[in-house]
Design a protein around this motif. Structure first.
Motif, PDB file in Angstrom:
ATOM      1  N   ASP A 147       0.828  -1.210   0.000  1.00  0.00           N
ATOM      2  CA  ASP A 147       0.000   0.000   0.000  1.00  0.00           C
ATOM      3  C   ASP A 147       0.863   1.261   0.000  1.00  0.00           C
ATOM      4  OD1 ASP A 147      -2.176  -1.642   0.043  1.00  0.00           O
ATOM      5  OD2 ASP A 147      -2.693  -1.297   2.150  1.00  0.00           O
ATOM      6  N   ALA A 148       1.959   1.217   0.766  1.00  0.00           N
ATOM      7  CA  ALA A 148       2.847   2.378   0.798  1.00  0.00           C
ATOM      8  C   ALA A 148       3.509   2.577  -0.563  1.00  0.00           C
ATOM      9  CB  ALA A 148       3.900   2.200   1.882  1.00  0.00           C
ATOM     10  N   PHE A 149       3.924   1.496  -1.188  1.00  0.00           N
ATOM     11  CA  PHE A 149       4.552   1.593  -2.512  1.00  0.00           C
ATOM     12  C   PHE A 149       3.571   2.164  -3.536  1.00  0.00           C
ATOM     13  CE2 PHE A 149       5.120  -0.314  -6.722  1.00  0.00           C
ATOM     14  CZ  PHE A 149       6.402   0.157  -7.039  1.00  0.00           C
ATOM     15  N   GLY A 150       2.330   1.702  -3.482  1.00  0.00           N
ATOM     16  CA  GLY A 150       1.335   2.142  -4.452  1.00  0.00           C
ATOM     17  C   GLY A 150       0.702   3.481  -4.134  1.00  0.00           C
ATOM     18  N   GLY A 151       1.058   4.088  -2.986  1.00  0.00           N
ATOM     19  CA  GLY A 151       0.439   5.360  -2.608  1.00  0.00           C
ATOM     20  C   GLY A 151      -1.064   5.218  -2.398  1.00  0.00           C
ATOM     21  N   LEU A 152      -1.456   4.155  -1.712  1.00  0.00           N
ATOM     22  CA  LEU A 152      -2.878   3.835  -1.560  1.00  0.00           C
ATOM     23  C   LEU A 152      -3.477   4.343  -0.260  1.00  0.00           C
ATOM     24  CD1 LEU A 152      -2.832   0.159  -2.907  1.00  0.00           C
ATOM     25  CD2 LEU A 152      -3.026   2.300  -4.169  1.00  0.00           C
ATOM     26  N   ASP A 153      -2.859   5.342   0.343  1.00  0.00           N
ATOM     27  CA  ASP A 153      -3.362   5.827   1.637  1.00  0.00           C
ATOM     28  C   ASP A 153      -4.822   6.255   1.547  1.00  0.00           C
ATOM     29  OD1 ASP A 153      -0.933   5.328   2.708  1.00  0.00           O
ATOM     30  OD2 ASP A 153      -0.267   7.405   2.828  1.00  0.00           O
ATOM     31  N   ALA A 154      -5.170   7.041   0.529  1.00  0.00           N
ATOM     32  CA  ALA A 154      -6.539   7.538   0.415  1.00  0.00           C
ATOM     33  C   ALA A 154      -7.524   6.403   0.152  1.00  0.00           C
ATOM     34  CB  ALA A 154      -6.626   8.581  -0.699  1.00  0.00           C
ATOM     35  N   THR A 155      -7.151   5.465  -0.720  1.00  0.00           N
ATOM     36  CA  THR A 155      -8.034   4.339  -1.027  1.00  0.00           C
ATOM     37  C   THR A 155      -8.230   3.458   0.202  1.00  0.00           C
ATOM     38  OG1 THR A 155      -7.100   4.365  -3.256  1.00  0.00           O
ATOM     39  CG2 THR A 155      -8.447   2.470  -2.661  1.00  0.00           C
ATOM     40  N   ARG A 156      -7.139   3.232   0.932  1.00  0.00           N
ATOM     41  CA  ARG A 156      -7.246   2.423   2.153  1.00  0.00           C
ATOM     42  C   ARG A 156      -8.058   3.162   3.210  1.00  0.00           C
ATOM     43  NH1 ARG A 156      -1.736   1.183   3.782  1.00  0.00           N
ATOM     44  NH2 ARG A 156      -1.837   3.134   4.934  1.00  0.00           N
ATOM     45  N   ALA A 157      -7.900   4.487   3.318  1.00  0.00           N
ATOM     46  CA  ALA A 157      -8.673   5.267   4.283  1.00  0.00           C
ATOM     47  C   ALA A 157     -10.162   5.191   3.965  1.00  0.00           C
ATOM     48  CB  ALA A 157      -8.202   6.716   4.296  1.00  0.00           C
ATOM     49  N   ALA A 158     -10.503   5.233   2.669  1.00  0.00           N
ATOM     50  CA  ALA A 158     -11.908   5.109   2.273  1.00  0.00           C
ATOM     51  C   ALA A 158     -12.458   3.740   2.663  1.00  0.00           C
ATOM     52  CB  ALA A 158     -12.047   5.324   0.765  1.00  0.00           C
ATOM     53  N   CYS A 159     -11.655   2.698   2.493  1.00  0.00           N
ATOM     54  CA  CYS A 159     -12.084   1.347   2.883  1.00  0.00           C
ATOM     55  C   CYS A 159     -12.255   1.261   4.394  1.00  0.00           C
ATOM     56  CB  CYS A 159     -11.061   0.322   2.399  1.00  0.00           C
ATOM     57  SG  CYS A 159     -11.533  -1.396   2.700  1.00  0.00           S
ATOM     58  N   ARG A 160     -11.309   1.858   5.127  1.00  0.00           N
ATOM     59  CA  ARG A 160     -11.395   1.840   6.588  1.00  0.00           C
ATOM     60  C   ARG A 160     -12.649   2.588   7.066  1.00  0.00           C
ATOM     61  NH1 ARG A 160      -6.934   4.266   7.607  1.00  0.00           N
ATOM     62  NH2 ARG A 160      -5.614   2.415   7.497  1.00  0.00           N
ATOM     63  N   PRO A 400     -12.451 -10.276   5.450  1.00  0.00           N
ATOM     64  CA  PRO A 400     -12.637  -8.823   5.337  1.00  0.00           C
ATOM     65  C   PRO A 400     -12.341  -8.117   6.657  1.00  0.00           C
ATOM     66  CG  PRO A 400     -14.465  -9.993   4.320  1.00  0.00           C
ATOM     67  CD  PRO A 400     -13.658 -11.029   5.049  1.00  0.00           C
ATOM     68  N   GLY A 401     -11.796  -6.940   6.541  1.00  0.00           N
ATOM     69  CA  GLY A 401     -11.461  -6.134   7.715  1.00  0.00           C
ATOM     70  C   GLY A 401     -11.313  -4.686   7.308  1.00  0.00           C
ATOM     71  N   PRO A 402     -10.912  -3.828   8.224  1.00  0.00           N
ATOM     72  CA  PRO A 402     -10.795  -2.402   7.905  1.00  0.00           C
ATOM     73  C   PRO A 402      -9.789  -2.115   6.805  1.00  0.00           C
ATOM     74  CG  PRO A 402      -9.857  -2.909  10.073  1.00  0.00           C
ATOM     75  CD  PRO A 402     -10.604  -4.104   9.635  1.00  0.00           C
ATOM     76  N   GLU A 403      -8.807  -3.005   6.617  1.00  0.00           N
ATOM     77  CA  GLU A 403      -7.803  -2.785   5.581  1.00  0.00           C
ATOM     78  C   GLU A 403      -8.137  -3.532   4.293  1.00  0.00           C
ATOM     79  OE1 GLU A 403      -5.253  -0.738   6.167  1.00  0.00           O
ATOM     80  OE2 GLU A 403      -5.965  -0.380   8.196  1.00  0.00           O
ATOM     81  N   GLY A 404      -9.394  -3.935   4.152  1.00  0.00           N
ATOM     82  CA  GLY A 404      -9.799  -4.634   2.937  1.00  0.00           C
ATOM     83  C   GLY A 404      -9.909  -6.131   3.135  1.00  0.00           C
ATOM     84  N   ALA A 405      -9.963  -6.839   2.024  1.00  0.00           N
ATOM     85  CA  ALA A 405     -10.177  -8.295   2.076  1.00  0.00           C
ATOM     86  C   ALA A 405      -9.095  -9.027   1.310  1.00  0.00           C
ATOM     87  CB  ALA A 405     -11.555  -8.637   1.518  1.00  0.00           C
ATOM     88  N   ASP A 406      -7.854  -8.524   1.414  1.00  0.00           N
ATOM     89  CA  ASP A 406      -6.746  -9.113   0.670  1.00  0.00           C
ATOM     90  C   ASP A 406      -5.641  -9.574   1.611  1.00  0.00           C
ATOM     91  OD1 ASP A 406      -7.927  -8.313  -1.830  1.00  0.00           O
ATOM     92  OD2 ASP A 406      -7.247  -6.280  -1.372  1.00  0.00           O
TER      93      ASP A 406
END
Length: 549
Positions: A147-160, A400-406
């Protein structure tokens, strides 16, 4: 970045004062000279968990001080603010370990806990080696790394946020269902009790009124007979007749009494008026004391019914009406609760759909980031002489959890056609070092302010491969700071700054020293690394060639 490290009375270090520079810093020395002690000491002041017996034998306590540059945008400032510690352009960490094991720490001369040190260390230093314990070899941390490599902070925050909304909706539904269930358990009682109270329709103060009326009716017969007797004595056959007769006699005698009877006659006239009022009042009282015998029975029945309901519900008779309102409110809540549950069930379904959508978006973004990471690592492996190896980021479904289902895991296949597996189980020591280095090069692009330490990450490689490792380390150090503990002359020759770690014995005491090496001494140190204890001119020539690049 790390600017300096002072160590006093730690293991075999008596006193060391080290000043580090930006770029690639290399530490070399014979095995057992004390290179690992430097890392142990740095880990100690950073709050890392490590060996307990750190204090030099015979010393009362050991002490380590480290200081770092702290730019205005450095993430360590947030840790300092949360801990209520002062922040400046320079961050000074100091920690003492007494001989009996007690530890005390300071940050910018303010006492703090080891936990605060560990939180700061995560923003200041990363340690990597063949036995990496800071996340690269631990699959549990691979998802966060991707997630850090992909810059997914906003996407992960939306999932959370979607997960949190789903949890809140489920909690609200559960509470509403529990409340409805609790009321429904007493629904039959509520409806029966409300029906009884509605039929009775008690009013505040009614019990006291009924009780007084009942007592009045119970004593009315005896009271009425006494009042009738008194009325008869005052009426036409009693006092009223006597007064009238007396007035008639006096009225006949008054003309001859020369006014002597006027006053008595006036008094008797007034008495007649009062007597009439008394007689009329007694008549009204007699009427009031007359009642139908069934009235007493009716009054008693209602009084006893009110008191029975008050005992049944354990309330005062005057509170029965309010109690009935409370029961009606519960029934209304039951009816409304069913509607609320239906609405909340709809909210839960909507929240679940929103979470599933957010988790799917995050999964898709991770797939894209995984392909980019695989490509980037493959590009880094070629210069490290591992062009035939395959690095793959595997993403599989997870709970599934706050950080997604992966679930995310970094895997490698060292040879074409070979099965892929976890980094630390498939790769050999030298291969693992190069995989970690390639990963780190990819993961740290765009980062600044972090000091990276590589502990013998070049172990097991040599020649052109060692040179490739050194060049990747040098590239990684551009614009930042990398500290490398190495036995490889190829890596050491590429350092911008070079320290030699030596062990000395004097007066029966073993100590370790660290010496910065100027250019001429670097030649001899690299020659030693090439040829061993006996340094030849050929080794010096080879060392000069390595240093020349």
């Amino acid at each position: 970045m790390l600017r300096g490290l002072d160590i006093t009375d730690m293991l075999i270090i008596d006193r060391l004062e080290l000043r580090f520079e930006p770029g690639l810093n290399v530490l070399t020395g014979e095995t057992g000279a004390g290179k690992s002690i430097l890392l142990d000491s740095l880990g100690f002041v950073l709050g890392w968990r490590g060996r307990a017996d750190l204090v030099r034998q015979g010393a009362a306590q050991g002490e380590v001080t480290a200081w770092f540059d702290l730019p205005l945008d450095h993430p360590a400032r947030a840790v300092l603010e949360e801990a209520g510690l002062p922040a400046d352009d320079e961050l000074i960490l100091r920690r003492i370990n007494t001989a009996d094991g007690r530890k005390t720490a300071w940050v910018n001369d303010r006492r703090c806990s080891g936990e605060v040190l560990r939180q700061l260390s995560e923003t200041l230093v990363e340690l990597h080696g063949q036995h990496d314990d800071r996340g690269l070899l631990n699959p549990r941390g691979h998802r966060a790394i991707l997630d850090a490599f992909g810059g997914l902070d906003a996407t992960r925050a939306a999932c959370r946020a979607a997960w949190s909304a789903k949890a809140q909706a489920a909690t609200a539904l559960e509470a509403a269902e529990a409340a409805v269930a609790a009321i429904r358990e007493e629904e039959d009682f509520l409806r029966h009790a409300v029906a009884e109270l509605d039929a009775l329709a008690p009013e505040p103060g009614e019990e006291a009124t009924l009780d007084a009326r009942r007592r009045t009716m119970q004593g009315a017969e005896r009271i009425r007979s006494d009042v009738v007797r008194a009325h008869d004595l005052l009426g036409h056959q009693g006092a009223e007749a006597a007064l009238g007769e007396a007035l008639r006699w006096l009225d006949g005698a008054a003309p001859r009494a020369e006014g002597a009877l006027e006053a008595p006659m006036a008094a008797l006239a007034r008495a007649m008026v009062e007597l009439d009022e008394a007689t009329a009042g007694l008549g009204s009282a007699i009427e009031g004391l007359s009642f139908d015998p069934t009235d007493l029975e009716t009054t008693e029945e209602r009084l006893f019914a009110i008191r029975a309901q008050a005992r049944k519900h354990d309330v005062l008779p005057d509170d029965l009406a309010r109690f009935a309102d409370t029961l009606r409110d519960k029934l209304a809540a039951l009816d409304a609760g069913d509607a609320d549950v239906a609405a909340l069930q709809k909210d839960v379904r909507a929240a679940e759909e929103a979470y599933e959508s957010a988790a799917a978006d995050l999964s898709a973004a991770r797939q894209t980031a995984a392909r980019a990471l695989d490509t980037a690592v493959s590009a880094e492996l070629a210069p490290l002489k591992m062009e035939r190896a395959v690095f793959e980021t595997q993403i599989t479904p997870d709970t599934p959890g706050p950080e997604g289902a992966d679930s995310v895991a970094f895997t490698v296949a060292t040879n074409p056609g070979a099965p892929a597996g976890p980094l630390n189980k498939i790769a050999s020591g030298g291969e693992l070092s190069r995989f970690l280095l390639a990963l780190k090069v990819c993961l740290t692009k765009g980062q600044s302010g972090l000091t990276m330490i590589f502990d013998e990450i070049d172990r097991g490689v040599g020649g052109a491969t060692a040179d490739a490792v050194g060049r990747r380390l040098a590239a990684l150090a551009e614009g930042g700071q990398v500290l490398v503990v190495t036995h490889s002359p190829q890596v050491a020759a590429l350092g911008a700054h070079h320290w030699r770690v030596e062990k000395q014995v004097a007066d029966g005491m073993t100590t370790s020293t660290v010496t910065p090496l100027p250019a001429p001494e670097r030649v001899d140190e690299i020659a030693r690394m090439l040829s061993g204890d006996t340094i030849t001119e050929e080794a010096r020539g080879a060392a000069r060639a390595l240093l020349a690049g």
